[in-house]
Enzyme design. Sequence first.
Site, PDB file in Angstrom:
ATOM      1  CB  CYS A  15      10.082 -19.609  29.956  1.00  0.00           C
ATOM      2  SG  CYS A  15      11.247 -18.617  29.072  1.00  0.00           S
ATOM      3  CB  THR A  21      24.592   1.309  39.578  1.00  0.00           C
ATOM      4  OG1 THR A  21      24.241   2.260  40.584  1.00  0.00           O
ATOM      5  CG2 THR A  21      26.089   1.385  39.290  1.00  0.00           C
TER       6      THR A  21
HETATM    7  N1  PLP Z   1      12.868 -13.378  23.497  1.00  0.00           N
HETATM    8  C1  PLP Z   1      13.246 -14.555  22.985  1.00  0.00           C
HETATM    9  C2  PLP Z   1      12.864 -14.890  21.578  1.00  0.00           C
HETATM   10  C3  PLP Z   1      13.970 -15.461  23.750  1.00  0.00           C
HETATM   11  O1  PLP Z   1      14.318 -16.638  23.224  1.00  0.00           O
HETATM   12  C4  PLP Z   1      14.308 -15.113  25.082  1.00  0.00           C
HETATM   13  C5  PLP Z   1      15.031 -16.051  25.953  1.00  0.00           C
HETATM   14  O2  PLP Z   1      14.654 -17.203  26.102  1.00  0.00           O
HETATM   15  C6  PLP Z   1      13.910 -13.848  25.576  1.00  0.00           C
HETATM   16  C7  PLP Z   1      13.184 -13.017  24.754  1.00  0.00           C
HETATM   17  C8  PLP Z   1      14.217 -13.419  26.956  1.00  0.00           C
HETATM   18  O3  PLP Z   1      15.567 -12.978  27.078  1.00  0.00           O
HETATM   19  P1  PLP Z   1      16.260 -12.897  28.500  1.00  0.00           P
HETATM   20  O4  PLP Z   1      16.504 -14.297  28.950  1.00  0.00           O
HETATM   21  O5  PLP Z   1      17.543 -12.143  28.255  1.00  0.00           O
HETATM   22  O6  PLP Z   1      15.359 -12.144  29.397  1.00  0.00           O
END
Ligand code: PLP
Length: 379
Positions: A327, A236
């Site tokens: 991350c 959804t």
């Molecule tokens: N790609 C890049 C270059 C990013 O900086 C990030 C986020 O840190 C992502 C992908 C991942 O995006 P999302 O947090 O929306 O999953």
Amino acid sequence: MNVYLDNAATTSVAPEVIQAMVPVLTEMFGNPSSSHAVGRRSRVIIEQSRRSVAAHMHCHPSSIYFTSGGTEADNLALRSAVRDLGCTRIITSEAEHSAVIKTAKSLERSAGVQLDLVRHESDGQVDLVHLGELLALPGKAIVSLMHANNEVAIVQDLDRIGKICREAGALFHSDTVQTMCHYAFDLSTLPVDFITCSAHKFHGPKGIGFLYIRQGLQLGGQIEGGSQERAVRGGTESTHNIVGLTRAMRLAYDDLDAHVLHVRSLKKRMVDGLNAHFPDVRFNGNSDQPDRLYTVLNVSFPPHPKSGMALFLLDLEGVACSGGSACSSGATLGSHVLRALNYHDSDRASLRFSFGRYNTEEEVDYALEAIKRVFAPVK
Ligand code: PLP
């Protein structure tokens, strides 16, 4: 004072975005797949949003597939290229976001895809000669190279890379998460097959983004379930988040020139302040240069006994920044991007400061003073 200089990790939700989302949460709660009036109203809102996003991107609305964010969009592009579009090879780079590099490595293991990593020039640009050599190898390839690197601010020339891919008959995916709504996109001329968006990088809500899929590419479903998003992505739809993304995008593009000027000036103030105080400061990826991603500054501080604690000490001072991507910050191995691009130096602390719409000159000045205290000479 609390100063948030981690806008590349995420941004606060703009008040205008919250305002747009509230009525959707409170009144327009219908399931967009329901046939009754309450559901149909939600369907209309989603399709209006899709048209608005597509207008900003200069593409057809049917090319926009809403997802839960950048990670899902990156996964969807790479996995679909292998499963549905006949790609047996992935060409990418060690400096990509983990949403791309881990997906590519997982497809190498699980689907027998041949994975090749393109080299970078010493200035961080993709080595286009090497890319050409890799593209000349047999097998249909998808190339995945990000527009701007989230850690060191290097911006790649999507037009040039896209043309090289087209000439070689390869598909081209670009992770545009850090540049979407910070740069203008014209997908009527840009030679890309897939690009990705994540709303929380431009004052929209978390948990929503989209994948642009060039018209004519037929993808099967990656998330099985209902036939939402033309059966590519069951589940959804998150109507309030879609409305939030759309409002955030409109806010960004309505005010793009002023935003660029404002953020550039904050970054320059930081660069000038650091250069004035630390003679041996360096900027990883030459992220102080004007042709780099203007929201991001990656600073390599001269060796100091408190280097290992710098992120923590700045946090105590009320300054939020990052030691890599969100991350990887806190991970003992440090940033995979700095290592891949040869900027890693264990004697020096590398910190990423990223600026946004709501930052002020006073905040930058406060951060500079806090940085000077953290890296004060030890007697
Ligand atoms: N790609 C890049 C270059 C990013 O900086 C990030 C986020 O840190 C992502 C992908 C991942 O995006 P999302 O947090 O929306 O999953």
